[in-house]
Design a protein around this motif. Sequence first.
Motif, PDB file in Angstrom:
ATOM      1  N   GLU A  22       0.828  -1.208   0.000  1.00 46.11           N
ATOM      2  CA  GLU A  22       0.000   0.000   0.000  1.00 46.11           C
ATOM      3  C   GLU A  22       0.860   1.255   0.000  1.00 46.11           C
ATOM      4  O   GLU A  22       0.564   2.231  -0.712  1.00 46.11           O
ATOM      5  CB  GLU A  22      -0.930   0.007   1.210  1.00 46.11           C
ATOM      6  N   PHE A  26       0.604   3.890  -3.106  1.00 44.42           N
ATOM      7  CA  PHE A  26      -0.197   5.092  -2.922  1.00 44.42           C
ATOM      8  C   PHE A  26       0.469   6.242  -2.158  1.00 44.42           C
ATOM      9  O   PHE A  26      -0.042   7.363  -2.185  1.00 44.42           O
ATOM     10  CB  PHE A  26      -1.503   4.729  -2.194  1.00 44.42           C
ATOM     11  N   ARG A  27       1.593   5.989  -1.472  1.00 40.90           N
ATOM     12  CA  ARG A  27       2.067   6.996  -0.533  1.00 40.90           C
ATOM     13  C   ARG A  27       3.482   7.487  -0.791  1.00 40.90           C
ATOM     14  O   ARG A  27       3.946   8.381  -0.084  1.00 40.90           O
ATOM     15  CB  ARG A  27       1.987   6.454   0.901  1.00 40.90           C
ATOM     16  N   TRP A  51      -6.099  -2.412  -7.215  1.00 40.47           N
ATOM     17  CA  TRP A  51      -5.129  -1.317  -7.254  1.00 40.47           C
ATOM     18  C   TRP A  51      -4.593  -1.046  -8.657  1.00 40.47           C
ATOM     19  O   TRP A  51      -3.716  -0.205  -8.824  1.00 40.47           O
ATOM     20  CB  TRP A  51      -3.944  -1.641  -6.336  1.00 40.47           C
TER      21      TRP A  51
END
Length: 364
Positions: A22, A26-27, A51
């Motif tokens: 994740e 996304f980050r 995703w």
Amino acid sequence: MHKTIVKVGIVGLGRLGRQHAENLAFRIPFCELAAVCSIDSEAVEQVKKEWNVPYAYTDYDEMLANKELDAIFIATPSGFHCEQIEKALHAGFHVFSEKPLGLYLEEAIRVQKAVNRNKEKVFMLGFMRRYDHSYAYAKKKIEEGKIGEPVLIRCYGLDPAKAMDGFMKFAKKNYSGGLFLDMAVHDLDLARWFLNAEARQVWAIGGNYAYTEFEELNDAETGAALVKFENNKMGIFVASRNCAHGYHIETEIIGTKGSLRIGTVPEKNRVTVFDESGAVNECSDGFLERFEQAYLSEAEEFISCILENRQPEVTVEDGVLSTCLGYACKEAFETGELKTVQYPVTAPAFGSLMRGESTIYDAD
């Protein structure tokens, strides 16, 4: 490296692997999660679909054949790390691997050689506590001389009892490596970092008090190690898989002019709940909650190192040395004897260790 986007393939989609995935997806700026790999085909397909990950694999070797990737992120059980690191380096990828580097000294040394043969590639080991804001702040204070010379470190690493069933399934597959290599290795690495010294001798004890199933694994539910470091510095390490109140990670560093404590009360946040139980500060549920920021920060550092063509501060030698100490703790527990920590002599970084009371062997 002149690329503006680093394409990463991750292997392992368990609890921690999913968190890493994740973060990568996304980050983290300038990063693309381009491939996922796991023996769990359902997890692979779910992540790929939800995703929009371009590639999905259930075979690690097949993922390594994908030359669109720049880096491999390893989040599999501990026993797979060494082989997967070597394969990824040989295939020409930058590599991040979760801790520990290995479960046995011989394989850890073999990986160290592989990393040093591929110095043009970034290699990073997941000792994420060094990237936690509180631990980094404590290190800064020590370097500033705030507590004088650090002479003793005390570490508690206690896993929540409610996670026991899940852990037993993991341990019975021989994925763990035991209490000291699987759990306490984070604390052993921190001790080396904070004390700026390597271990010399170890004595360890432990037992199985609420969960006798650990007897079958030749492991301990709760254990403790006393370590003598260079210059007579000291380490006290307590690890347990049976903590009733939650996830408790606590560290104290005692120096000649003061001391530092990190995580004395393992609070979930700064909220106090007042109810029929009294005034309650809730505790963290597990490592993903407590070290959420650190896991993100270490992955950001890995990607930054690739883009900036530099190596991280956490080295493969840190992994080897922590494995040496963790393995000595394991042997001391299993034999009930005082153990001298054995170190390899193959790397220049180990030169300062090769004096004094340590038993030495040539890994070549």
